[in-house]
Design a protein around this motif. Sequence first.
Motif, mmCIF file in Angstrom:
data_model
loop_
_atom_site.group_PDB
_atom_site.id
_atom_site.type_symbol
_atom_site.label_atom_id
_atom_site.label_comp_id
_atom_site.label_asym_id
_atom_site.label_seq_id
_atom_site.Cartn_x
_atom_site.Cartn_y
_atom_site.Cartn_z
ATOM 1 N N PHE A 44 48.066 20.220 2.826
ATOM 2 C CA PHE A 44 49.365 19.790 2.314
ATOM 3 C C PHE A 44 49.741 20.669 1.138
ATOM 4 N N GLN A 45 51.022 21.050 1.105
ATOM 5 C CA GLN A 45 51.506 21.863 -0.012
ATOM 6 C C GLN A 45 52.638 21.118 -0.715
ATOM 7 N N PRO A 46 52.539 20.981 -2.046
ATOM 8 C CA PRO A 46 53.559 20.225 -2.786
ATOM 9 C C PRO A 46 54.948 20.881 -2.753
ATOM 10 N N PHE A 58 55.110 16.509 0.094
ATOM 11 C CA PHE A 58 54.174 17.539 0.537
ATOM 12 C C PHE A 58 54.508 17.944 1.967
ATOM 13 N N GLU A 59 54.344 19.239 2.261
ATOM 14 C CA GLU A 59 54.492 19.694 3.643
ATOM 15 C C GLU A 59 53.122 19.759 4.296
ATOM 16 N N ALA A 60 53.019 19.183 5.491
ATOM 17 C CA ALA A 60 51.774 19.235 6.262
ATOM 18 C C ALA A 60 51.694 20.566 6.995
ATOM 19 N N LEU A 61 50.577 21.267 6.823
ATOM 20 C CA LEU A 61 50.373 22.558 7.476
ATOM 21 C C LEU A 61 49.030 22.506 8.204
ATOM 22 N N VAL A 62 49.076 22.721 9.503
ATOM 23 C CA VAL A 62 47.874 22.514 10.304
ATOM 24 C C VAL A 62 46.940 23.733 10.254
ATOM 25 N N ARG A 63 45.646 23.479 10.242
ATOM 26 C CA ARG A 63 44.618 24.520 10.316
ATOM 27 C C ARG A 63 43.631 24.144 11.405
ATOM 28 N N VAL A 72 41.297 29.179 11.676
ATOM 29 C CA VAL A 72 42.360 29.925 12.362
ATOM 30 C C VAL A 72 43.695 29.371 11.865
ATOM 31 N N MET A 73 44.604 30.296 11.499
ATOM 32 C CA MET A 73 45.883 29.867 10.917
ATOM 33 C C MET A 73 46.912 29.559 12.020
ATOM 34 N N PRO A 74 47.891 28.706 11.678
ATOM 35 C CA PRO A 74 48.856 28.274 12.697
ATOM 36 C C PRO A 74 49.627 29.429 13.347
ATOM 37 N N GLY A 75 49.894 30.480 12.584
ATOM 38 C CA GLY A 75 50.594 31.631 13.147
ATOM 39 C C GLY A 75 49.889 32.190 14.379
ATOM 40 N N GLU A 76 48.566 31.991 14.441
ATOM 41 C CA GLU A 76 47.810 32.507 15.573
ATOM 42 C C GLU A 76 47.732 31.544 16.743
ATOM 43 N N PHE A 77 47.641 30.237 16.453
ATOM 44 C CA PHE A 77 47.422 29.343 17.597
ATOM 45 C C PHE A 77 48.632 28.502 17.994
ATOM 46 N N ILE A 78 49.601 28.326 17.104
ATOM 47 C CA ILE A 78 50.784 27.533 17.494
ATOM 48 C C ILE A 78 51.515 28.197 18.680
ATOM 49 N N PRO A 79 51.721 29.533 18.653
ATOM 50 C CA PRO A 79 52.382 30.144 19.814
ATOM 51 C C PRO A 79 51.629 29.908 21.126
ATOM 52 N N VAL A 235 57.580 30.664 -3.438
ATOM 53 C CA VAL A 235 57.712 30.981 -4.860
ATOM 54 C C VAL A 235 56.322 31.303 -5.433
ATOM 55 N N GLU A 236 56.153 32.540 -5.854
ATOM 56 C CA GLU A 236 54.834 32.996 -6.311
ATOM 57 C C GLU A 236 54.796 33.336 -7.795
ATOM 58 N N ARG A 237 55.960 33.431 -8.437
ATOM 59 C CA ARG A 237 55.997 33.835 -9.850
ATOM 60 C C ARG A 237 56.981 32.977 -10.639
ATOM 61 N N GLN A 253 58.767 25.487 -3.512
ATOM 62 C CA GLN A 253 57.474 25.368 -2.851
ATOM 63 C C GLN A 253 56.858 26.757 -2.841
ATOM 64 N N GLY A 254 55.575 26.868 -3.117
ATOM 65 C CA GLY A 254 54.957 28.197 -3.086
ATOM 66 C C GLY A 254 53.672 28.242 -3.879
ATOM 67 N N TYR A 255 53.004 29.370 -3.757
ATOM 68 C CA TYR A 255 51.685 29.521 -4.394
ATOM 69 C C TYR A 255 51.771 29.362 -5.912
ATOM 70 N N TYR A 256 52.920 29.680 -6.511
ATOM 71 C CA TYR A 256 53.037 29.513 -7.967
ATOM 72 C C TYR A 256 52.884 28.045 -8.358
HETATM 73 P P1 C2E Z 1 56.501 27.239 7.480
HETATM 74 O O1 C2E Z 1 56.772 25.885 8.005
HETATM 75 O O2 C2E Z 1 57.658 28.042 7.007
HETATM 76 O O3 C2E Z 1 55.409 27.032 6.346
HETATM 77 C C1 C2E Z 1 55.330 27.802 5.191
HETATM 78 C C2 C2E Z 1 54.238 28.838 5.296
HETATM 79 O O4 C2E Z 1 54.272 29.635 4.126
HETATM 80 C C3 C2E Z 1 52.832 28.249 5.350
HETATM 81 O O5 C2E Z 1 52.009 29.135 6.113
HETATM 82 C C4 C2E Z 1 52.410 28.297 3.885
HETATM 83 O O6 C2E Z 1 51.012 28.304 3.678
HETATM 84 C C5 C2E Z 1 53.018 29.618 3.473
HETATM 85 N N1 C2E Z 1 53.259 29.702 2.034
HETATM 86 C C6 C2E Z 1 53.440 28.699 1.160
HETATM 87 N N2 C2E Z 1 53.673 29.159 -0.081
HETATM 88 C C7 C2E Z 1 53.649 30.497 0.010
HETATM 89 C C8 C2E Z 1 53.812 31.569 -0.956
HETATM 90 O O7 C2E Z 1 54.043 31.348 -2.148
HETATM 91 N N3 C2E Z 1 53.717 32.841 -0.492
HETATM 92 C C9 C2E Z 1 53.472 33.118 0.820
HETATM 93 N N4 C2E Z 1 53.389 34.400 1.190
HETATM 94 N N5 C2E Z 1 53.301 32.145 1.762
HETATM 95 C C10 C2E Z 1 53.399 30.852 1.356
HETATM 96 P P2 C2E Z 1 51.040 28.617 7.258
HETATM 97 O O8 C2E Z 1 50.388 27.343 6.846
HETATM 98 O O9 C2E Z 1 50.196 29.773 7.686
HETATM 99 O O10 C2E Z 1 52.048 28.235 8.419
HETATM 100 C C11 C2E Z 1 52.826 29.217 9.043
HETATM 101 C C12 C2E Z 1 53.825 28.610 9.982
HETATM 102 O O11 C2E Z 1 53.166 27.944 11.062
HETATM 103 C C13 C2E Z 1 54.697 27.534 9.337
HETATM 104 O O12 C2E Z 1 55.740 28.124 8.615
HETATM 105 C C14 C2E Z 1 55.157 26.770 10.554
HETATM 106 O O13 C2E Z 1 56.213 27.435 11.183
HETATM 107 C C15 C2E Z 1 53.937 26.842 11.450
HETATM 108 N N6 C2E Z 1 53.179 25.598 11.287
HETATM 109 C C16 C2E Z 1 52.313 25.237 10.322
HETATM 110 N N7 C2E Z 1 51.861 23.979 10.507
HETATM 111 C C17 C2E Z 1 52.475 23.521 11.623
HETATM 112 C C18 C2E Z 1 52.448 22.274 12.332
HETATM 113 O O14 C2E Z 1 51.789 21.297 11.949
HETATM 114 N N8 C2E Z 1 53.219 22.180 13.478
HETATM 115 C C19 C2E Z 1 54.002 23.228 13.899
HETATM 116 N N9 C2E Z 1 54.716 23.063 15.023
HETATM 117 N N10 C2E Z 1 54.052 24.399 13.247
HETATM 118 C C20 C2E Z 1 53.316 24.546 12.118
#
Ligand code: C2E
Length: 285
Positions: A44-46, A58-63, A72-79, A235-237, A253-256
């Motif tokens: 989860f990212q705030p 928070f945004e849920a981000l799957v791993r 493995v990151m979603p960019g690799e397995f979601i497609p 947002v990183e800075r 939202q971002g690493y900053y």
């Molecule tokens: P998204 O929904 O646009 O999610 C934001 C992505 O940016 C996330 O990558 C997050 O970790 C990353 N991010 C956050 N802050 C920063 C920053 O400051 N700098 C940079 N460079 N990146 C940042 P993540 O987790 O690798 O996810 C990538 C994409 O995969 C997501 O883009 C979304 O489209 C997809 N995804 C992730 N989780 C899910 C899910 O549960 N279901 C589906 N259908 N897609 C998902």
Amino acid sequence: AAKARGRGCFARFEPWMEDRERERAALESDLRSAIREGQFALHFQPLVKIDSGEVAGFEALVRWDHPTLGVVMPGEFIPIAEDTGLIVPLGEWILRNAIMQAATWREGLRVAINLSPIQLRSPRLMSQLVTAIAHTGIDPGRIELEITENVLMQESEANVALLHKLRELGVRISLDDFGTGYSSLNYLRSFPFDKIKIDKCFVADLEQREDCQAIIRAVTSLAGTLGMDTVAEGVERKEQLDWLRQAGCTEVQGYYISYPFNIEELSDGRPLDGEREHWRSAIRH
Ligand code: C2E
Ligand code: MG
Ligand code: MG
Ligand code: MG
């Protein structure tokens, strides 16, 4: 994939493509068992309100915690999950778990959940969502569904109708990665989104790029006029944050602010650093 296509319309075969194909085939077969075996985790990212610094949600981000490859990151397995239809059961798992998690948070905190266009096409989506809401008793207004512009490209009338039906459940709908698709402005007319997420490519070097600044200003002002909130992604800075505040962005939202993290690390009893302690007190009742 674009690179593989080369200049013309025909794919040229390259030796590395065979490796990629093999890799993909392996991931695809592993993906089938991964859901059964519970190898997925949600990080989860705030999302933070830009004026007060308060946590909005928070945004849920799957791993995928792969048994031999590691994370493995979603960019690799979601497609792959989308191509094989596995996104439907995986998406259901994500929906259920993200909502269950959010139901334990303080009232008012929102959870943002990414929806794939393939999930939207599934007749099961609506009932999955209704079940998760009923099961947890969560206020549906705390759920933000994130869709991308390409959802509105194909089957757009059916999808717009579906977005209205989802909205009737009381959930909020966000437009993710805004500005990266085609004819973006037109999509803002097709559905009254609650929130626009400005893609991180516009935020990345906004300090040096006047074109990015102009686009972000235009989007925040347009969104304001249309009654939509705006979030800047990536947002990183501190300089970006300060600039976005004066541009009238509502959330950041971002690493900053914070990297996405496994929220189970916040469970009581574990020692936490200052940053994690901050997020723990934010989600507490
Ligand atoms: P998204 O929904 O646009 O999610 C934001 C992505 O940016 C996330 O990558 C997050 O970790 C990353 N991010 C956050 N802050 C920063 C920053 O400051 N700098 C940079 N460079 N990146 C940042 P993540 O987790 O690798 O996810 C990538 C994409 O995969 C997501 O883009 C979304 O489209 C997809 N995804 C992730 N989780 C899910 C899910 O549960 N279901 C589906 N259908 N897609 C998902
Ligand atoms: Mg998203
Ligand atoms: Mg995004
Ligand atoms: Mg993005």
